[in-house]
Design an enzyme around this catalytic site. Structure first.
Site, PDB file in Angstrom:
ATOM      1  N   LYS A  58      31.216  32.147  97.254  1.00 43.35           N
ATOM      2  CA  LYS A  58      31.128  30.690  97.327  1.00 43.35           C
ATOM      3  C   LYS A  58      30.531  30.230  98.660  1.00 43.35           C
ATOM      4  O   LYS A  58      30.786  30.835  99.705  1.00 43.35           O
ATOM      5  CB  LYS A  58      32.535  30.130  97.135  1.00 43.35           C
ATOM      6  CG  LYS A  58      32.661  28.637  96.935  1.00 43.35           C
ATOM      7  CD  LYS A  58      34.120  28.328  96.604  1.00 43.35           C
ATOM      8  CE  LYS A  58      34.408  26.856  96.476  1.00 43.35           C
ATOM      9  NZ  LYS A  58      35.844  26.630  96.167  1.00 43.35           N
ATOM     10  N   SER A  99      36.690  23.736  92.355  1.00 42.74           N
ATOM     11  CA  SER A  99      35.435  23.622  93.090  1.00 42.74           C
ATOM     12  C   SER A  99      34.617  24.906  93.074  1.00 42.74           C
ATOM     13  O   SER A  99      33.455  24.896  93.436  1.00 42.74           O
ATOM     14  CB  SER A  99      35.717  23.211  94.535  1.00 42.74           C
ATOM     15  OG  SER A  99      36.443  24.222  95.213  1.00 42.74           O
ATOM     16  N   SER A 141      41.161  25.621  92.240  1.00 38.76           N
ATOM     17  CA  SER A 141      39.724  25.872  92.293  1.00 38.76           C
ATOM     18  C   SER A 141      39.305  27.296  91.998  1.00 38.76           C
ATOM     19  O   SER A 141      38.108  27.589  91.927  1.00 38.76           O
ATOM     20  CB  SER A 141      39.163  25.440  93.656  1.00 38.76           C
ATOM     21  OG  SER A 141      39.128  24.040  93.719  1.00 38.76           O
TER      22      SER A 141
END
Length: 531
Positions: free
Chosen positions: A116, A197, A221
Site C-alpha cells: 500500500k 482504505s 481497512s
C-alpha cells in the site's frame, strides 16, 4: 481506516441493495493473458515451480508486470496500482542468481508482492498516502516491514492505490479514491466499490496482479477490502508487525497486514514480517508471543468442537445474506462447530464516539511527527497538507472536502484530558467486552459477516455501507482478526470475520484455514461490467 463516523457501528446508513443509485458504465474488455498463466497460484506452487525449473523469478515478475499493464492500466482499468517499482526486474534477476547458487532465503524467496502507498520504501518509489500534497516524498529508509520483506527475498512490484489518507480525510469519501491515484474499481463488478482504505491491495490481489499483497488497517481497512474482493485478510494484534515507516492514523489501532488469496499464503506472509523494532515500542510486547511459522500444524486444523459467538444482530438484515449466513452456519455445525448468539455490536456502536476522538488526536500527533522527517520541502505538518488542498482544490478535492483534517487541526496533544478519557472509553472497554464474551461463553472466537454486498461507486455522495462489520470491535481493541471468503450474492463476494484476544493469531489462522477448506468460497473475478 474505515468510514470515519464508523457507519458500520451506528447502523444509521444500513442501506439495502434497492437503494443503490444507478452506476456509471465502465469498460470491461481485458487483453489476452500472457503465455505464462499463473492465475490463482499460491506461494507453495511458485516455490515448486522454481525448484522444478518451470519458470524463473524474473519470468514470474515479468508476468505480473504484464498483468498490471493489461488489466490495471488497460483492459478493465482497475486502477489498483499507483506506482511500479523500476527495480523489480533487477531484484528478480538477483534472486534468480541466489536461487541457482542454492541460497534460498525462505518461503518468500522470489515471491512478487504489492504494498500500500502509505508504506515507506527507501528506493525510487514515492510514499504519498494517495495525496497530491505528498508528491515527491521518497523515503530515506524502508519501513521495518519492508526491510523484513527484502530480507525474506520478496520481489517488490510496486505500490497500490488507496483511499486517500487511509480514508481519514472526509466523512463522505469514496473508498478507493485518491487525488493522486484516482478511483480503484472492484474486479468482480467494475462499477461497485472495492472498499477501503486498502482498496488497491484488495483489487490487485483478487485480480491476480500480484502473488500476495499488504494493506493497513485502523478500523476495517484490511478486513473490508478482503471481504469485498474475496480474499483472506489478517489484521494482526497491534505490535506483532512494526508500524515504523508507515504514514499513521492511530498509534493505538494501526497495523499492516497480509491480503492474499489463501489462508496459508497469509500465514506465510504474517510469519516473515514479525519482529521487535526499536522504532515501534508496541512491538516490544510481541516478545515471546510471535510465532516463527504460523503455518505449523495447519493440516490438523478443524472446526470440530469449536465454539463461536455470533452477534444476533447479523440475522434478518438482508434476505440474501441471511440465506448465505444460514447455509454457512449449517456447514459449520455439520463440521462439529457450535454457534452461540452473543452481543458485541451494540457495545461496538457505543464505543464509536470515543474511538473517533482517539483517532483524531493520534492522527494529528502521528502525522506531524512523520511529516517533520519527510523528504518534502514545503509539507512538514498537517497544516501544510490542509493549506495545499485548499490552494489546489480543483485537483486535490474535486469530489469531497477535508473536514476530518480540519477537525484534527486545532486539537491538543496526547496529554489532553479529553483524549485520555476517550482512550479508556474505547481501547480499554473494547478489550474488556471481547475478553468477557470469550471467557464467559467459553468461546474459541467471535465471528460475523465482515461486510454486506459492495455498493455502487459514488464519488459525489460517498460510500453506502450496509451495517455489518463484525471486525470493528477487534480493531478498536488492537486485537487480531482474520477475514475469509464466505460466498457471493449477485456476483459480489462476502467474507466472514473471526476475531479473538491479543496474540491469538495462530488459533484464528487454524479456524480460518478449516473454514476455508469447508466452504471453498474463493473464486477469481470475471470483471463484470455492471449488475
Amino acid at each position: 481506516m474505515q468510514r470515519r463516523k464508523f457507519i458500520y457501528k451506528s447502523g444509521i446508513t444500513a442501506l439495502g441493495a434497492s437503494l443503490f443509485i444507478h452506476c456509471k458504465t465502465v469498460t470491461t474488455q481485458a487483453e489476452a493473458k500472457p503465455a505464462l498463466d499463473l492465475s490463482e497460484i499460491t506461494i507453495d506452487e511458485l516455490q515448486a515451480g522454481y525448484k522444478a525449473g518451470k519458470f524463473t523469478i524474473e519470468e514470474v515478475t515479468h508476468y505480473y508486470l504484464t498483468q498490471i499493464e493489461s488489466l490495471d492500466k488497460n483492459g478493465p482499468r482497475l486502477n489498483a496500482v499507483i506506482e511500479i517499482n523500476p527495480d523489480a526486474i533487477p531484484i528478480a534477476k538477483e534472486l534468480d542468481m541466489e536461487f541457482k547458487a542454492g541460497k534460498i532465503r525462505g518461503p518468500l524467496h522470489g515471491i512478487p508482492i504489492l504494498i500500500k502507498d502509505n508504506i515507506d520504501t527507501g528506493d525510487q518509489m514515492m510514499t504519498t498516502a494517495g495525496s497530491l500534497a505528498m508528491l515527491g516524498n521518497k523515503a530515506k529508509n524502508d519501513a521495518f516491514i519492508v526491510s523484513q520483506l527484502r530480507k525474506a527475498g520478496a520481489v517488490l512490484l510496486g505500490k497500490t492505490n488507496l483511499s486517500e489518507w487511509a480514508n481519514f480525510r472526509s466523512s463522505r469519501s469514496s473508498s478507493g479514491w485518491s487525488s493522486r491515484g484516482g478511483q480503484t474499481l472492484n474486479p468482480y463488478v467494475l462499477d461497485h466499490s472495492p472498499c477501503g482504505s486498502s482498496s488497491g491491495s484488495g483489487a490487485a490481489a483478487a485480480a491476480n496482479l500480484t502473488a500476495i499483497a499488504i494493506g493497513t488497517e485502523t478500523d476495517g481497512s484490511v478486513a473490508c477490502p478482503s471481504s469485498i474482493n474475496c480474499l483472506v485478510g489478517i489484521k494482526p494484534t497491534v505490535g506483532l508487525w512494526s508500524r515504523s515507516g508507515i504514514i499513521p492514523i492511530s498509534s493505538t489501532q494501526d497495523t499492516a497486514g497480509p491480503m492474499t488469496r489463501t489462508v496459508k499464503d497469509a500465514a506465510i506472509l504474517l510469519s516473515a514480517l514479525t519482529g521487535m523494532d526499536p522504532n515501534d515500542e508496541k512491538t516490544i510486547a510481541s516478545e515471546g508471543k510471535a510465532i516463527a511459522d504460523y503455518t505449523r500444524s495447519l493440516n490438523t486444523a478443524t472446526l470440530k468442537g469449536k465454539r463461536f459467538g455470533l452477534d444476533k444482530s447479523f440475522l434478518k438484515k438482508h434476505e440474501e445474506i441471511d440465506l448465505l449466513l444460514k447455509n454457512t452456519l449449517d456447514q459449520m455445525k455439520q463440521a462439529g462447530a457450535e454457534i452461540i448468539e452473543v452481543d458485541f455490536m451494540k457495545p461496538n456502536r457505543e464505543l464509536g464516539d470515543d474511538e473517533y476522538k482517539v483517532l483524531k488526536y493520534e492522527f494529528k500527533a502521528g502525522l506531524n511527527k512523520y511529516l517533520s522527517k519527510a523528504n518534502l520541502e514545503n509539507v512538514k505538518s498537517l497544516d501544510d497538507i490542509i493549506k495545499y488542498n485548499a490552494e489546489h482544490d480543483s485537483t486535490a478535492m474535486p469530489f469531497f472536502d477535508q473536514e476530518i483534517l480540519l477537525e484534527c487541526k486545532d486539537l491538543g496533544d496526547l496529554k489532553t484530558e479529553e483524549y485520555i478519557k476517550a482512550l479508556k472509553g474505547s481501547f480499554d472497554r473494547s478489550k474488556k467486552v471481547i475478553d468477557d464474551l470469550l471467557q464467559t461463553n467459553k468461546l474459541d472466537a467471535l465471528m460475523g459477516p465482515a461486510t454486506g454486498a459492495s455498493w455502487c461507486i459514488d464519488k459525489v455522495n460517498g460510500d453506502h455501507f450496509t451495517g455489518y462489520g463484525a471486525y470493528g470491535i477487534a480493531a478498536t481493541a488492537g486485537y487480531p482478526s482474520i477475514t475469509v471468503p464466505m460466498g457471493f450474492i449477485h456476483d459480489l463476494p462476502i467474507g466472514m470475520s473471526f476475531f479473538g484476544s491479543a496474540w491469538e493469531e495462530e488459533k484464528l489462522i487454524h479456524i480460518g484455514f478449516a473454514f476455508e477448506q469447508l466452504t471453498k468460497a474463493r473464486k477469481p473475478p470475471k470483471f463484470i461490467k455492471s449488475i
